[in-house]
Design a protein around this motif. Structure first.
Motif, PDB file in Angstrom:
ATOM      1  N   GLU A 189       1.161  15.346   9.165  1.00 50.65           N
ATOM      2  CA  GLU A 189       1.365  13.964   8.722  1.00 50.65           C
ATOM      3  C   GLU A 189       0.035  13.341   8.334  1.00 50.65           C
ATOM      4  OE1 GLU A 189       2.048  10.070  11.302  1.00 50.65           O
ATOM      5  OE2 GLU A 189       3.865  11.310  11.272  1.00 50.65           O
ATOM      6  N   ILE A 190      -0.009  12.733   7.124  1.00 56.46           N
ATOM      7  CA  ILE A 190      -1.207  12.004   6.699  1.00 56.46           C
ATOM      8  C   ILE A 190      -0.790  10.623   6.184  1.00 56.46           C
ATOM      9  CG2 ILE A 190      -2.506  14.091   6.138  1.00 56.46           C
ATOM     10  CD1 ILE A 190      -1.901  13.622   3.200  1.00 56.46           C
ATOM     11  N   ASP A 191      -1.732   9.692   6.149  1.00 57.55           N
ATOM     12  CA  ASP A 191      -1.437   8.339   5.680  1.00 57.55           C
ATOM     13  C   ASP A 191      -1.184   8.347   4.176  1.00 57.55           C
ATOM     14  OD1 ASP A 191      -1.719   7.256   8.200  1.00 57.55           O
ATOM     15  OD2 ASP A 191      -3.880   6.926   7.941  1.00 57.55           O
ATOM     16  N   TYR A 192      -0.213   7.523   3.760  1.00 56.90           N
ATOM     17  CA  TYR A 192       0.140   7.453   2.346  1.00 56.90           C
ATOM     18  C   TYR A 192      -0.860   6.605   1.563  1.00 56.90           C
ATOM     19  CZ  TYR A 192       2.335   5.875  -1.934  1.00 56.90           C
ATOM     20  OH  TYR A 192       2.576   5.571  -3.250  1.00 56.90           O
ATOM     21  N   SER A 193      -1.166   7.060   0.350  1.00 63.07           N
ATOM     22  CA  SER A 193      -1.853   6.246  -0.651  1.00 63.07           C
ATOM     23  C   SER A 193      -1.405   6.765  -2.010  1.00 63.07           C
ATOM     24  CB  SER A 193      -3.375   6.339  -0.522  1.00 63.07           C
ATOM     25  OG  SER A 193      -3.833   7.617  -0.919  1.00 63.07           O
ATOM     26  N   ASP A 248       5.224   4.814   5.112  1.00 67.41           N
ATOM     27  CA  ASP A 248       3.789   4.804   4.841  1.00 67.41           C
ATOM     28  C   ASP A 248       3.120   6.118   5.224  1.00 67.41           C
ATOM     29  OD1 ASP A 248       4.153   4.520   7.548  1.00 67.41           O
ATOM     30  OD2 ASP A 248       2.549   3.045   7.821  1.00 67.41           O
ATOM     31  N   LYS A 249       3.902   7.185   5.320  1.00 63.56           N
ATOM     32  CA  LYS A 249       3.375   8.488   5.678  1.00 63.56           C
ATOM     33  C   LYS A 249       3.750   9.527   4.621  1.00 63.56           C
ATOM     34  CE  LYS A 249       1.735   7.129   9.675  1.00 63.56           C
ATOM     35  NZ  LYS A 249       0.266   7.080   9.929  1.00 63.56           N
ATOM     36  N   ARG A 304       7.334  12.090   1.072  1.00 61.90           N
ATOM     37  CA  ARG A 304       6.862  10.766   1.457  1.00 61.90           C
ATOM     38  C   ARG A 304       7.963  10.060   2.227  1.00 61.90           C
ATOM     39  NH1 ARG A 304       5.749   5.354  -2.246  1.00 61.90           N
ATOM     40  NH2 ARG A 304       5.450   3.958  -0.450  1.00 61.90           N
TER      41      ARG A 304
END
Length: 342
Positions: free
Chosen positions: A33-37, A56-57, A53
């Protein structure tokens, strides 16, 4: 057409026939899991990294998960634990669906036969494999396949012992479990699993050396050898110790189960070992040495290691699926002829 599918704790692999060749597709059964951008998702899509997606992940799935885990200094998460769907991981089923869809693709025709591996209930744990098996069967059927579970140990027999009339002892050393099957002319005489495999080895070695589990796994998969000559006190030394302990444990359980099943003493059978956990150089020799010291009440004609241990279970599923499809085609033709004669 038909397909075989190895649903493993560490890897998911499919097998299908293409002319005279068997084609395998593989993905690691994990995610991170990584932060969304916006930029991160664009880069992932452009690089064809398998991901989902959610809010927000972003979840990076499959082979790329371990690379991202190392980059971001995070542990990968697993949809499966101890050989079955993880009850502690809420994202297990959607992640598994994505990986399996990526590995098997769409069916070549409606209700294409697909045999998927399913572990036996472990003899040393109260784990039940029924929910795992039925859940996989349901969503593979929903993909348009005619899904059929096959015992993982029996799949090894189909893959590796055709020249011995599908008679012998097949042992699949997986990540979550070790599966064992003794078959006589393709009829299972004894089948069971134990709740230890490559993950157990990695976890014990990690705990003993204070090393992250993912790092231990990477060391094991790169160039680790069971030679007991290097890295005393380090990760490779710890891996060697726990590998040897795993083999002793599995052989001990085989002896116990043979006694419980009252297997005929006159049998003389080959033994084949396979599975990703059996991949390190030196595994076959170490297993053979430990098996010779065991008090198994039937004769062992030889011990062999599958040429491609990671692919054995998927290949065995393919053999079973193709046989099933051919049998259906033959019986269907016979029924058509009988109807025409009436």
């Amino acid at each position: 057409m038909a397909k075989g599918l190895d649903v493993g704790t560490m890897n998911i692999l499919s097998a299908q026939q293409d002319g005279n060749d068997t084609v395998f597709v593989q993905q690691r059964n994990s995610f991170v899991e990584i932060d969304y951008s916006d930029m991160a998702e664009q880069m992932l899509s452009r690089s064809e990294v398998l991901h989902i997606r959610k809010d927000d992940k972003v979840y990076v799935v499959g082979d790329d998960a371990l690379n991202f885990a190392n980059i971001f200094n995070r542990e990968t998460r697993r949809p499966m634990q101890h050989g079955i769907l993880s009850s502690d991981e809420k994202s297990a089923i959607p992640m598994m669906k994505l990986i399996i869809e990526q590995v098997v693709g769409e069916p070549n025709h409606p209700n294409e036969k697909l045999y998927f591996s399913s572990p036996a209930d472990p003899m040393d744990s109260d784990i039940s494999t029924l929910y795992h098996q039925k859940t996989l069967e349901s969503f593979i059927d929903d993909m348009g396949y005619d899904a059929e579970p096959i015992n993982e140990g029996m799949s090894v027999i189909y893959s590796e012992l055709a020249d011995n009339d599908f008679t012998g002892l097949g042992i699949s050393f997986g990540a979550g479990m070790t599966n064992v099957c003794l078959a006589y002319y393709a009829v299972p005489v004894m089948k069971f699993s134990v709740a230890r495999g490559g993950d157990w080895v990695d976890e014990q070695a990690a705990q003993a050396t204070g090393t992250p589990v993912d790092k231990v796994t990477s060391i094991k998969e790169e160039d680790f050898e069971l030679d007991f000559e290097t890295d005393v006190g380090g990760v490779e030394g710890a891996l060697s110790i726990y590998y040897e302990n795993l083999l002793d444990y599995v052989i001990e359980k085989i002896v116990e189960e043979v006694d419980d099943e009252d297997v005929e003493e006159g049998l003389d059978v080959p033994v084949v070992v396979t599975g990703g956990t059996s991949s390190p150089d030196g595994f076959e020799a170490l297993f053979r040495d430990h098996l010779q010291d065991a008090n198994i009440p039937f004769s062992i004609s030889g011990v062999s290691h599958a040429d491609e241990p990671l692919y054995s279970v998927a290949r065995g599923g393919l053999v079973a699926a193709r046989s099933d499809e051919e049998e259906q085609a033959t019986s269907g033709g016979a029924e058509a002829e009988a109807a025409a004669d009436e």
